[in-house]
Scaffold this motif. Structure first.
Motif, PDB file in Angstrom:
ATOM      1  N   ASN A  41       0.805  -1.218   0.000  1.00 35.43           N
ATOM      2  CA  ASN A  41       0.000   0.000   0.000  1.00 35.43           C
ATOM      3  C   ASN A  41       0.843   1.275   0.000  1.00 35.43           C
ATOM      4  OD1 ASN A  41      -2.443  -1.369  -0.071  1.00 35.43           O
ATOM      5  ND2 ASN A  41      -2.450  -1.617   2.140  1.00 35.43           N
ATOM      6  N   ASN A  61       1.138   2.571  -3.659  1.00 34.02           N
ATOM      7  CA  ASN A  61      -0.104   2.853  -4.372  1.00 34.02           C
ATOM      8  C   ASN A  61      -0.404   4.346  -4.262  1.00 34.02           C
ATOM      9  OD1 ASN A  61      -2.691   3.113  -5.333  1.00 34.02           O
ATOM     10  ND2 ASN A  61      -3.613   1.633  -3.921  1.00 34.02           N
ATOM     11  N   ASP A  95      -2.739   6.011  -5.289  1.00 33.42           N
ATOM     12  CA  ASP A  95      -4.151   6.296  -5.066  1.00 33.42           C
ATOM     13  C   ASP A  95      -4.616   5.989  -3.643  1.00 33.42           C
ATOM     14  OD1 ASP A  95      -4.460   7.106  -7.728  1.00 33.42           O
ATOM     15  OD2 ASP A  95      -4.782   5.039  -8.385  1.00 33.42           O
ATOM     16  N   ASN A  96      -3.707   5.603  -2.772  1.00 31.76           N
ATOM     17  CA  ASN A  96      -4.075   5.307  -1.388  1.00 31.76           C
ATOM     18  C   ASN A  96      -4.694   6.564  -0.761  1.00 31.76           C
ATOM     19  OD1 ASN A  96      -3.723   5.130   1.585  1.00 31.76           O
ATOM     20  ND2 ASN A  96      -2.838   3.145   1.058  1.00 31.76           N
ATOM     21  N   LYS A  97      -5.872   6.412  -0.181  1.00 34.05           N
ATOM     22  CA  LYS A  97      -6.602   7.558   0.371  1.00 34.05           C
ATOM     23  C   LYS A  97      -5.819   8.264   1.475  1.00 34.05           C
ATOM     24  CE  LYS A  97      -9.432   4.826   3.583  1.00 34.05           C
ATOM     25  NZ  LYS A  97      -8.671   5.036   4.774  1.00 34.05           N
ATOM     26  N   ASN A  98      -4.947   7.536   2.165  1.00 33.89           N
ATOM     27  CA  ASN A  98      -4.136   8.166   3.216  1.00 33.89           C
ATOM     28  C   ASN A  98      -3.214   9.234   2.642  1.00 33.89           C
ATOM     29  OD1 ASN A  98      -4.877   6.672   5.679  1.00 33.89           O
ATOM     30  ND2 ASN A  98      -4.107   4.920   4.519  1.00 33.89           N
ATOM     31  N   TYR A  99      -2.764   9.041   1.417  1.00 29.64           N
ATOM     32  CA  TYR A  99      -1.874  10.022   0.796  1.00 29.64           C
ATOM     33  C   TYR A  99      -2.602  11.324   0.488  1.00 29.64           C
ATOM     34  CZ  TYR A  99       1.807   6.478   0.284  1.00 29.64           C
ATOM     35  OH  TYR A  99       2.777   5.540   0.514  1.00 29.64           O
ATOM     36  N   SER A 100      -3.815  11.236  -0.038  1.00 31.11           N
ATOM     37  CA  SER A 100      -4.542  12.479  -0.328  1.00 31.11           C
ATOM     38  C   SER A 100      -4.880  13.210   0.969  1.00 31.11           C
ATOM     39  CB  SER A 100      -5.797  12.212  -1.159  1.00 31.11           C
ATOM     40  OG  SER A 100      -6.634  11.275  -0.529  1.00 31.11           O
ATOM     41  N   THR A 101      -5.208  12.466   2.010  1.00 32.52           N
ATOM     42  CA  THR A 101      -5.514  13.072   3.306  1.00 32.52           C
ATOM     43  C   THR A 101      -4.294  13.785   3.877  1.00 32.52           C
ATOM     44  OG1 THR A 101      -7.161  11.355   3.753  1.00 32.52           O
ATOM     45  CG2 THR A 101      -6.332  12.579   5.652  1.00 32.52           C
ATOM     46  N   LYS A 159      -1.637  14.879   2.249  1.00 30.91           N
ATOM     47  CA  LYS A 159      -1.260  16.024   1.410  1.00 30.91           C
ATOM     48  C   LYS A 159      -2.104  17.255   1.768  1.00 30.91           C
ATOM     49  CE  LYS A 159      -0.216  15.657  -2.906  1.00 30.91           C
ATOM     50  NZ  LYS A 159      -0.127  15.364  -4.332  1.00 30.91           N
TER      51      LYS A 159
END
Length: 194
Positions: free
Chosen positions: A45, A48, A50-56, A58
């Motif tokens: 993960n 990835n 597109d992992n939602k944790n990354y957008s959060t 950022k």
């Protein structure tokens, strides 16, 4: 309040990664309340985008809620995964992801492994901190057992270690933990990473 984020492989607060990090942070007298622990749910993960944790994270960095990030990831073994396995591959691929996420200015990486072999995972790091005689005993048990999967190996290693050393489960003074201690201390310093 500006804080820091620590990404780790676990998926909950009760993982060995979280336990060691929390104990070490407490041992270093760092403010546990400023940390956002993010269990990413497994090594794959991390790679990835597109992992939602990354957008959060950022968004949190843009809003200046988070000013530093530490990625804590297992080296594993190159023979088991030619792309992401092993220290060098893990480091190379994670740096690519951090760059693509545009988080390189506020991020650092700590790769958990046996510091001498540069292979393994958190449990290998922990094992590297105990006396050679006890380490050989544990390694012999693991080598002659039929528990070959990573998860079985990690669980057994963790449990054997905790059973053998119930009074002092981690030797934080051991030199093999110095790099992790330094990275955690730097994470809490006021200056951004350069």
């Amino acid at each position: 309040m500006v804080g820091v984020a620590i990404f780790h492989e676990g998926s909950s607060k009760k993982t060995a990664d979280n336990e060691l990090l929390n104990l070490l942070i407490t041992n270093l007298n760092l403010d546990n309340n400023k940390i956002r622990f993010i269990g990413i749910g497994g090594k794959s993960n991390f790679f990835n985008l597109d992992n939602k944790n990354y957008s959060t994270i950022k968004m949190a960095v843009r809003r200046e809620e988070i000013n530093k990030i530490l990625f804590v990831i297992d080296a594993d073994y190159e023979k088991n995964d030619e792309k992401y396995g092993g220290y060098d591959n893990t480091e190379t691929e994670l740096k690519k992801i951090i760059h693509e996420l545009e988080l390189q200015d506020c991020s650092d990486i700590y790769i958990t492994c046996d510091p001498q072999t540069k292979d393994g995972y958190l449990e290998s790091l922990i094992l590297s901190t105990i006396p050679e005689k006890q380490k050989s005993c544990i390694e012999n048990f693991l080598n002659c057992s039929d528990f070959k999967s990573k998860e079985n190996h990690k669980a057994i290693l963790n449990q054997v270690y905790k059973t053998a050393y119930p009074q002092a489960p981690f030797d934080f003074s051991h030199q093999n933990l110095d790099e992790l201690k330094q990275k955690l201390t730097t994470l809490f310093s006021m200056d951004k990473h350069s």
